[in-house]
Structure formats: structure tokens, C-alpha cells
Scaffold this motif. Structure first.
Motif, short mmCIF file in Angstrom:
data_model
loop_
_atom_site.label_atom_id
_atom_site.label_comp_id
_atom_site.label_asym_id
_atom_site.label_seq_id
_atom_site.Cartn_x
_atom_site.Cartn_y
_atom_site.Cartn_z
N GLY A 130 1.03 -1.53 0.12
CA GLY A 130 -0.47 -0.08 0.05
C GLY A 130 0.83 0.96 -0.26
O GLY A 130 2.04 0.87 -0.25
N VAL A 131 0.14 2.51 0.03
CA VAL A 131 1.11 3.45 -0.41
C VAL A 131 -0.01 4.70 0.33
O VAL A 131 -1.14 4.52 0.49
CB VAL A 131 1.04 5.05 -2.04
N ILE A 132 0.59 5.69 1.87
CA ILE A 132 0.12 6.66 2.32
C ILE A 132 0.56 7.71 1.80
O ILE A 132 2.20 8.19 1.05
CB ILE A 132 0.93 7.00 4.00
N LEU A 133 -1.13 8.33 1.58
CA LEU A 133 -0.58 10.08 0.15
C LEU A 133 -1.02 11.06 0.98
O LEU A 133 -1.72 10.94 1.58
CB LEU A 133 -0.64 9.74 -1.10
N VAL B 267 -15.36 6.82 -0.97
CA VAL B 267 -14.46 6.03 -1.48
C VAL B 267 -13.35 5.60 -1.42
O VAL B 267 -13.08 4.78 -1.24
CB VAL B 267 -14.50 5.90 -3.53
N LEU B 268 -12.25 6.79 -0.71
CA LEU B 268 -11.00 6.81 -1.04
C LEU B 268 -10.98 6.52 0.98
O LEU B 268 -11.60 6.83 1.53
CB LEU B 268 -9.97 7.79 -0.75
N HIS B 269 -9.97 6.11 1.61
CA HIS B 269 -9.37 5.82 2.27
C HIS B 269 -8.80 6.72 3.15
O HIS B 269 -7.95 7.20 3.35
CB HIS B 269 -8.78 4.82 3.03
N ILE B 270 -10.06 7.74 4.08
CA ILE B 270 -8.97 9.17 4.24
C ILE B 270 -8.98 8.97 5.54
O ILE B 270 -9.09 8.46 6.31
CB ILE B 270 -9.32 10.25 3.63
N PHE B 271 -7.67 9.24 6.16
CA PHE B 271 -7.05 9.75 7.70
C PHE B 271 -6.04 10.76 8.30
O PHE B 271 -5.90 11.56 7.21
CB PHE B 271 -5.73 8.25 7.27
N THR C 138 -4.06 11.04 3.49
CA THR C 138 -3.70 12.20 5.01
C THR C 138 -3.78 13.67 4.17
O THR C 138 -2.75 13.89 3.41
CB THR C 138 -2.52 11.54 6.17
N GLY C 139 -4.44 13.83 5.96
CA GLY C 139 -3.72 15.70 5.57
C GLY C 139 -4.14 16.30 4.73
O GLY C 139 -4.40 17.60 4.45
#
Length: 105
Positions: free
Chosen positions: A41-44, A90-94, A72-73
Motif C-alpha cells: 500500500g501507499v500513504i499519500l 471511496v478513498l481511505h482518508i485519515f 492523509t492531511g
């Protein structure tokens, strides 16, 4: 843009900066593809993004289809854009990188 590894999940973190549109998106596209090729996976981190258009949204959705993309952010300009076009569902947002890293622990 820069990539780094962070514990505990060791997913690469890609940091996007500035205005992201069809004319400026290629470096981010390349970096996301490279990061996704080496990890599950990738954290953007988009906290430094000042503008994103439909080509940016398209890149996020394509990346989301091929890997575990964690965004994120999200600040006010992008938050509004994401809500308007419905990608927030839709997206996984943190809220933070740490929060994104802790998923799946």
C-alpha cells in the motif's frame, strides 16, 4: 514530493505538494507507481496540496484500484473537492500519517 518509510506498517509515504493538474501531475504519478510496486500500500500526504483538478482525482482513483491507498492531511480545499465529487466515500482518508499507519495492526 518525497517518499519515506515509517513504522509500524512500513508503507511508503508519498508527499504531494503544490498545484496538481494535468500539467504537473506526472512526477506524483511516477512516485505513486514506484511506491505501490514495492509495498502492499501507499500513504499519500496531501497536506501540502494547494489545488487539485479532475486529473488529480483520477490518479487517486486509479491508484486506489491497484493498491491500498491511504490519503492523509486533507485540508479545506481538497476536503471540499473530495466531498463535491464523492471520492471521500471511496478513498481511505485519515487525519494523520500515524493514523494511516496504524490500520491493520
Amino acid at each position: 514530493m518525497s517518499t519515506s518509510d515509517h513504522a509500524p506498517t512500513h508503507l511508503p509515504v508519498v508527499t504531494a505538494l503544490g498545484d496538481l493538474d494535468a500539467d504537473t501531475l506526472q512526477p506524483l504519478t511516477d512516485e505513486l507507481q514506484a511506491a505501490a510496486a514495492t509495498a502492499s500500500g501507499v500513504i499519500l500526504d496531501v497536506s501540502g496540496v494547494t489545488f487539485g483538478d479532475s486529473s488529480f482525482i483520477n490518479l487517486l482513483l486509479r491508484t486506489h484500484q491497484h493498491t491500498d491507498l491511504r490519503v492523509t492531511g486533507l485540508g479545506p480545499p481538497l476536503d471540499r473537492l473530495f466531498r463535491l465529487v464523492g471520492v471521500d466515500a471511496v478513498l481511505h482518508i485519515f487525519p494523520t500519517i500515524t493514523d494511516a499507519q496504524s490500520v491493520g495492526q
